[in-house]
Design a protein around this motif. Structure first.
Motif, mmCIF file in Angstrom:
data_model
loop_
_atom_site.group_PDB
_atom_site.id
_atom_site.type_symbol
_atom_site.label_atom_id
_atom_site.label_comp_id
_atom_site.label_asym_id
_atom_site.label_seq_id
_atom_site.Cartn_x
_atom_site.Cartn_y
_atom_site.Cartn_z
ATOM 1 N N TYR A 1 25.686 -32.494 -55.706
ATOM 2 C CA TYR A 1 24.237 -32.696 -55.818
ATOM 3 C C TYR A 1 23.474 -31.749 -54.893
ATOM 4 O O TYR A 1 22.443 -31.190 -55.275
ATOM 5 N N ASN A 2 23.977 -31.577 -53.662
ATOM 6 C CA ASN A 2 23.301 -30.677 -52.720
ATOM 7 C C ASN A 2 23.235 -29.257 -53.256
ATOM 8 O O ASN A 2 22.226 -28.559 -53.109
ATOM 9 N N CYS B 1 18.084 -22.657 -54.397
ATOM 10 C CA CYS B 1 18.925 -22.317 -55.555
ATOM 11 C C CYS B 1 18.171 -21.396 -56.512
ATOM 12 O O CYS B 1 17.037 -21.679 -56.896
ATOM 13 N N CYS B 2 18.802 -20.284 -56.869
ATOM 14 C CA CYS B 2 18.174 -19.400 -57.867
ATOM 15 C C CYS B 2 19.159 -19.046 -58.981
ATOM 16 O O CYS B 2 18.952 -18.097 -59.733
ATOM 17 N N ARG C 1 19.971 -29.139 -63.858
ATOM 18 C CA ARG C 1 19.126 -30.223 -63.319
ATOM 19 C C ARG C 1 18.483 -31.055 -64.424
ATOM 20 O O ARG C 1 18.264 -32.249 -64.259
ATOM 21 N N GLU C 2 18.186 -30.406 -65.552
ATOM 22 C CA GLU C 2 17.541 -31.125 -66.661
ATOM 23 C C GLU C 2 18.417 -32.258 -67.193
ATOM 24 O O GLU C 2 17.926 -33.190 -67.806
ATOM 25 N N GLY D 1 18.469 -36.800 -52.067
ATOM 26 C CA GLY D 1 19.217 -36.777 -50.815
ATOM 27 C C GLY D 1 20.000 -38.063 -50.588
ATOM 28 O O GLY D 1 20.223 -38.845 -51.509
ATOM 29 N N VAL D 2 20.416 -38.266 -49.351
ATOM 30 C CA VAL D 2 21.211 -39.455 -49.031
ATOM 31 C C VAL D 2 20.380 -40.422 -48.202
ATOM 32 O O VAL D 2 19.371 -40.052 -47.599
#
Length: 362
Positions: A32-33, A40-41, A49-50, A57-58
């Protein structure tokens, strides 16, 4: 209430998923991170992500700072009566680093994984008729064979009255997008990962808030019938308009709907009970309102109710495309870097789409 193990619903609209013991939990957190890194690119990850729940986060409870939870979007939150199914995807549910014992254990749980490419882990289906949920656990999915898997999956889309073909069609379209992503990437392989399916189980599934009045205008709905908070349902040739204002509704309809209510009242939330105007029309090319007639007691005594049930379940094409359906990838404790396409996952997606298409076609 999400019927997924280890998932807590948070009042802020997220869910908390307790981190599994190492190495699985940290691996999922790292995944996930990586995908949600603000720097991120990588277009592959940005598109991914979609298809995931949003990640926030946690989180650890103040009382137990060593307990870590992933804070994720609650994909079911926007639904009134969410129907939920969790399907594990892939031909192997063990990862490349699994021990011989682990492999044996996973294969023996569901020997057909290799051939079918997916496994139903559980489902929760809202039945309109009884206003209750039916649930199936993992034993249900493991009992499905190549011959019965089609009927096994179709159970998820059946609400007690009819098969929700709109939800099936929308699900296929969503899987198609995920499949395209998999066909275009060679950097990640997913093992023992799932797709979470959610669709709206209540009868208001097809309602459109009239903030989207443009659609109503396109269809030439008389302005006078609509007021701010109203809801319009498009069902083949039936318009249901709930109005909060008296005087806009023919009194006869309220009487005439008594039998319709007897069948369907549980599916409508309380605030929609007071007034309901139901018009049955012959669809004519331009003017949808040309020949509208109110349903009377006589109509209801005849065969209108079976027709209504049909109509509620066979919606026009534009509704099918926009059926309230979510399909998201979840469970990433066994995601590994790769330099090849994820053929096992692709196989599972394609076979699942084939099964869904077969349910639609028959």
């Amino acid at each position: 209430n999400v019927s997924l193990p280890g998932i807590l619903q948070h009042p802020d609209g997220t869910v908390l998923k307790q981190l599994q013991p190492p190495p699985r939990g940290p691996r999922e957190q790292e995944f996930y991170n990586k995908v949600y890194d603000s720097d991120c690119c990588d277009s592959v990850l940005l598109e991914l992500r979609e298809y995931l729940p949003k990640y926030f986060g946690v989180w650890s409870p103040p009382t137990a700072p060593n307990d870590t939870y992933l804070k994720l979007e609650d994909v079911t939150r926007k639904f009134n009566k969410p129907c939920i199914m969790d399907v594990k995807i892939g031909q192997k549910s063990y990862d490349p680093y699994a021990s011989a014992e682990k492999i044996q254990q996973q294969v023996s749980k569901y020997p057909l994984m290799e051939e079918i490419g997916f496994l139903v882990l559980g489902m929760r289906v809202y039945h309109v008729s009884s206003d209750s949920y039916e649930t199936q656990n993992q034993h249900y999915g493991r009992s499905l064979t190549k011959e019965t898997v089609k009927d096994g999956i179709s159970k998820f889309f059946h609400n007690g009255y009819c098969l929700r073909k709109d939800a099936i069609a929308a699900s296929i379209q969503k899987i198609e997008k995920i499949l395209e992503w998999f066909e275009g990437q060679e950097q990640l392989n997913f093992y023992a990962s799932s797709l979470l399916f959610v669709y709206e189980g209540s009868c208001q599934a097809t309602t459109m808030r009239l903030s989207e009045v443009t659609l109503a205008e396109k269809r030439g709905v008389p302005k006078g019938l609509l007021s701010g908070g109203d809801i319009l349902e498009y069902n083949n040739n039936i318009h249901v308009i709930n109005s909060t204002e008296n005087g806009k509704i023919e009194a006869s309809v309220n009487k005439g709907l008594s039998k319709f209510y007897a069948l369907h009242k549980k599916a409508y939330s309380k605030r929609h009970h007071s007034q309901l105007s139901l018009k049955v029309e012959n669809l004519e090319q331009d003017n949808m309102w040309k020949s509208s007639t109110c349903i009377t007691q006589e109509h209801l005594n005849g065969n209108v109710i079976p027709q209504l049930e049909k109509v509620f379940c066979h919606m026009p094409a534009e509704i099918k495309e926009s059926a309230n359906v979510e399909v998201r990838m979840i469970d990433f404790a066994h995601v590994f870097p790769s330099n090849t396409k994820d053929e096992g996952y692709i196989y599972g997606l394609k076979n699942l789409m084939t099964v869904l298409q077969n349910i639609l076609d028959n």
